[in-house]
Design a protein around this motif. Structure first.
Motif, short mmCIF file in Angstrom:
data_model
loop_
_atom_site.label_atom_id
_atom_site.label_comp_id
_atom_site.label_asym_id
_atom_site.label_seq_id
_atom_site.Cartn_x
_atom_site.Cartn_y
_atom_site.Cartn_z
N ALA A 49 -6.79 -8.23 6.26
CA ALA A 49 -5.82 -7.45 5.49
C ALA A 49 -4.94 -8.36 4.63
O ALA A 49 -4.65 -8.04 3.47
N SER A 50 -4.53 -9.49 5.19
CA SER A 50 -3.65 -10.39 4.46
C SER A 50 -4.37 -11.11 3.33
O SER A 50 -3.74 -11.73 2.48
N THR A 67 -18.47 -4.11 11.21
CA THR A 67 -17.95 -4.12 9.85
C THR A 67 -16.48 -3.74 9.88
O THR A 67 -16.11 -2.74 10.50
N GLY A 68 -15.66 -4.54 9.21
CA GLY A 68 -14.25 -4.21 9.03
C GLY A 68 -14.05 -3.66 7.63
O GLY A 68 -14.44 -4.29 6.64
N HIS A 69 -13.50 -2.46 7.53
CA HIS A 69 -13.23 -1.82 6.23
C HIS A 69 -11.72 -1.91 5.98
O HIS A 69 -10.93 -1.49 6.84
N VAL A 70 -11.33 -2.42 4.82
CA VAL A 70 -9.92 -2.67 4.53
C VAL A 70 -9.54 -2.01 3.21
O VAL A 70 -10.27 -2.10 2.23
N GLY A 79 -4.66 -0.59 5.46
CA GLY A 79 -5.32 0.06 6.58
C GLY A 79 -6.62 -0.67 6.89
O GLY A 79 -7.30 -1.15 5.97
N VAL A 80 -6.96 -0.77 8.17
CA VAL A 80 -8.20 -1.42 8.59
C VAL A 80 -8.88 -0.54 9.63
O VAL A 80 -8.22 -0.07 10.57
N LEU A 95 -11.03 8.08 5.91
CA LEU A 95 -10.10 7.98 7.03
C LEU A 95 -8.93 7.06 6.69
O LEU A 95 -7.77 7.38 6.97
N LEU A 96 -9.22 5.92 6.07
CA LEU A 96 -8.15 5.00 5.69
C LEU A 96 -7.18 5.66 4.70
O LEU A 96 -5.97 5.50 4.82
N ASN A 97 -7.70 6.37 3.73
CA ASN A 97 -6.84 7.07 2.78
C ASN A 97 -5.90 8.03 3.50
O ASN A 97 -4.69 8.10 3.23
#
Length: 205
Positions: A49-50, A67-70, A79-80, A95-97
């Protein structure tokens, strides 16, 4: 298909990720692995995220499993979600939205909030709905049915990385980040080292 983690990360002006709220499902891991895996999920989320620019979406694959979705918002939070590689990308970002919109509506994200060196102590910064989301979105087909009324996500804007090393700054090494991390216990660092040697199941190996 499996959803392991949903988290909201603060990206402050120093480029440091800080987990504000998160929920994890480690039921598929052995009892002795769960503590270390939980710590590594947070470490992984903070790290990617950073290193995600405001307004950017990117997915980071690790090995053949995770898999990480950011999604980094311009408001200063990201969001992750961490899933297996079979989980639909569109559902993950929808979902992140939803989670990020809900967080921004509920909490006031101010410059002072973003520049603070530590995590706020106020318990209200936890987002209780995350527990519900990680249960409901375990079945992406059901979740996708609910999301079809929303606007389709333009997947061409998602940057896909094959390894976490590809999102690190030049000269940065994952082993060094793990060793320096104050968020990981010595047990978790040993777990990482052993998992790397045996090429076994670890979220960031």
């Amino acid at each position: 298909m499996k959803l392991f983690y949903i988290g909201i990360i603060r990206n402050n002006t120093k480029g440091e990720g800080l987990e504000l709220a998160a929920v994890k499902d480690v039921s598929g891991f052995s009892f002795f692995e769960r503590s270390s895996v939980t710590q590594f999920m947070s470490f992984f989320a903070d790290t990617v995220a950073s290193r995600t620019n405001p307004g950017q979406r990117q997915s980071v694959q690790e090995g053949t499993t995770y898999t990480g979705h950011v999604y980094a918002r311009t408001e200063g939070i990201a969001g992750v979600v961490i899933t297996d590689q079979e989980y639909p990308v569109r559902v993950a970002y929808s979902l992140l939205n939803k989670v990020l919109d809900e967080y921004l509506v509920k909490f006031q994200v101010t410059p002072a909030f973003l520049s603070a060196a530590t995590k706020p102590n106020e318990p209200q910064y936890a987002l209780e709905s995350l527990d519900d989301y990680i249960k409901r979105y375990q079945d992406p087909q059901q979740a996708d049915t609910m999301l079809k009324v929303q606007q389709e996500l333009d997947e061409t804007k998602i940057v896909l990385h094959k390894t976490i090393e590809s999102v690190l700054d030049r000269g940065e090494k994952l082993d060094s980040l793990v060793e320096k991390s104050g968020a990981l216990s010595q047990t978790s660092k040993l777990f990482y080292s052993q998992a790397k040697k045996t090429n076994s199941c670890c979220l960031i190996v």
